[in-house]
Motif scaffolding. Sequence first.
Motif, PDB file in Angstrom:
ATOM      1  N   VAL A 198       0.706  -1.074  -0.285  1.00 48.24           N
ATOM      2  CA  VAL A 198      -0.090   0.215  -0.091  1.00 48.24           C
ATOM      3  C   VAL A 198       0.838   1.220  -0.003  1.00 48.24           C
ATOM      4  N   TYR A 199       0.676   2.274  -0.635  1.00 46.20           N
ATOM      5  CA  TYR A 199       1.350   3.411  -0.929  1.00 46.20           C
ATOM      6  C   TYR A 199       0.466   4.528  -1.460  1.00 46.20           C
ATOM      7  N   LEU A 200       1.185   5.828  -1.207  1.00 42.96           N
ATOM      8  CA  LEU A 200       0.404   7.024  -1.700  1.00 42.96           C
ATOM      9  C   LEU A 200       1.028   7.408  -3.090  1.00 42.96           C
ATOM     10  N   ASP A 201       0.039   7.784  -4.011  1.00 39.24           N
ATOM     11  CA  ASP A 201       0.756   8.424  -5.298  1.00 39.24           C
ATOM     12  C   ASP A 201      -0.204   9.532  -5.532  1.00 39.24           C
ATOM     13  N   ASP A 202       0.338  10.778  -5.592  1.00 36.54           N
ATOM     14  CA  ASP A 202      -0.296  12.180  -5.547  1.00 36.54           C
ATOM     15  C   ASP A 202      -1.333  12.304  -4.601  1.00 36.54           C
ATOM     16  N   ARG A 203      -0.922  11.800  -3.223  1.00 35.24           N
ATOM     17  CA  ARG A 203      -1.928  11.757  -2.034  1.00 35.24           C
ATOM     18  C   ARG A 203      -3.042  10.842  -2.316  1.00 35.24           C
ATOM     19  N   ARG A 204      -3.277  10.089  -3.411  1.00 37.01           N
ATOM     20  CA  ARG A 204      -4.267   9.045  -3.234  1.00 37.01           C
ATOM     21  C   ARG A 204      -3.788   7.632  -2.985  1.00 37.01           C
ATOM     22  N   LEU A 205      -4.606   7.000  -2.179  1.00 34.27           N
ATOM     23  CA  LEU A 205      -4.194   5.732  -1.752  1.00 34.27           C
ATOM     24  C   LEU A 205      -4.343   4.656  -3.024  1.00 34.27           C
TER      25      LEU A 205
END
Length: 734
Positions: free
Chosen positions: A218-225
């Motif tokens: 699980v990670y963030l990309d442009d503040r999206r989960l």
Amino acid sequence: MKIDWENFKQSNVARIFIAYAVVAFALMQVFDYLLPIIEAPLWVAQTLTLLLFLGFPISLLVGWVTQRPIVTAKSGSQSADSGYAHSLSRQKLILIGLGSSALFGFLGLILMPYLLDQASFGSRITTDENIAQQSSVRRAVRTELNLGATGSHGFFGIRTEVALSPDGTKLAYVEYSGAGGDIYIRDLLSLDSTRLLASTSNLLSGKVSFSEDGEWIVYLDDRRLNRVRVEGGAPQEVSPQAIFISGSEAAEDAFYFTNTTGGLDRLSLAQGGQVENLITGGDSYWWPHLLPGQTHLLMTSASDANSIGSTGTIELLDLMTLEREVLLESAFNARYVESGHIIFSRDASVWAVPFDLSVMQVAGDQVPVIQGVETDQRRGAAIYSVSKGGRLVYLRGTEVGSGAGGMALASISRDGSEVNQTDMDLGLYGNFSLSPDERQVALTIFENPLVSDIWLWDLNRNILGRRTFEGKASRPIWSADGQSIIYRVLAVEDDDNSGGIWSIRSNGTAQPVPIFLSDRVTWPHAISSDNELIFTMNTGTIYEAYKLSLTSNDASSPSAEVQATRLDLAPELTAFTAPILSPDSLWLAYGSQETGVPEVYVRPWPDIDSGKWQVSIGGGGLPYWNKNTDEILYQTPQGLRASVVYREGQADSGGRPGFLELDRPEMLAGPQVSQTENRLRAWVYRSSEDDFLAAVSPFIAEEESPAEEILATQTFLVVVEDWFDELRSLAPPE
């Protein structure tokens, strides 16, 4: 009554007094010398000494009771009566004996410290306790794991992020490159088994973790989960909702995360991605972590979202009742591990405290267990991870974005061949602004994320002079005539008129005066030839750009009504926008990530809607204008510098160029300049000398061999096996 000394000398009492005193003194010397040698505890010597004191009155009483009449030349012959020399009853004798024994026993207790060398006993006991304590601490085996050159986050300054799978056999980490980062996974059971899993689009990304079952990252990309399977494949967006840059917790069918207002949300996969707000208002809530049983959750509450490391508190949240309880003060980023401990961060160290899950209470003392871990004090990130079986990995380092890890002031030649470090002290330098005559640099020196002031670097004498003293000033720029410094001031709590944009004389001879009062986070960037101030302001969730006339507003009055005009530069701006005017005030360069990648753009000024050109390629921000040539300089996502030559098109009837023609960027050599959000613009270009003035790592400023340069870019993790045994010995439960 006259004492008959002749009779007293021949009495039993006198003989016993002298004999007992001599023997008792000799025995006490033996106790004091011999008992420590044979390692007898202190209480043995104390008990023997007390018995000697108690025996003294008893022996005297016995001698007095058995004393018979004494015959002297004066007293004549002794009668045939063989009675004793007293006529007291047995009851009185017992009372006298008990009373005198109690008195001498009390006297012995008082004199005990003066009669025995207790230090000799205490030192041995202390040594034994230390030896026992040291022998009880089980040190685990430590090795190093090289991740290679991972770069550093251009926003927060950390070198990587790590996450171990629940079984400890896989390691996920981030390598920063380009505008964002690449997420890799490494199988720790095999050699050379590193795979790229996903790439992020910008710097508002990262915070990697494994799902509870170890099947997803699980990670963030442009503040999206987002999440991606460990085996690989296309990433999946868990929720399109933007969230704060914080850790998230992935349960079996739910995700816990911090929303953009600082509250705590829960996203339920079983209910089709429905988001439920658990906590809102008051402090901000970060780093959620589910406890076994999933009925309670650990989280960090912070009164300042920009300084979680300094204002964080660990709280326990009951997910059934939503009741909260403070567990640990002055702590952040807590998690429960299978050794029976809560581990958390404090400064640049990992601490542990025993925790009883049956009653949900702390069950022992707080103890530091790992010293020197790279930690982001602003967002509360600590670069370490623990598996369920007790394998620990961590990145050695110190506090990032705080008062630790000082930088060196240096000049860097354009081709990067010379790096000349000044002899000034190391410090947390940022927000460089070169004076119009290029003789001084206004900059910010940070003591910590919340305390900073404006200083001037005199380039001729290589000295620093302070200009503000309140600890709330940062991000300075120069007025066009070089007589004033315009800077940002953070608002004091409950005083909205204390923050905003202020001005002070550059020679430090006058008091600061307000220009634009606001409780928002503002940043002055440039002043046009028409005396208009261009600044950005954080409106709560995004940055916006404004211009403000300095001529039509009374900057000396705190009650002045000022009107700022919004500049529509891009749909969403960031701290890297940093708009700056060309020397002739005809063009405005700025940064935007409207395409998903931060890039540098140029617009005409003041008519910003009459044109737009992209300057950078492959990511860029923080532009500068060369005063002597038609050149735009900017910073690459890797912390390097790039140059773009431009040519102005044919002028219109008003004498204004109609367009810009831009060459492709040219990468400039030189050391990387790492910058956090607080310390943006940690370098400036000096046209008169054709060089850069920058804050660089001390080891960069010094001459290094090629091997040292390569090693300096490598990121090494410390791997600790069977860490739980060591943890239990360091922090045993009560």
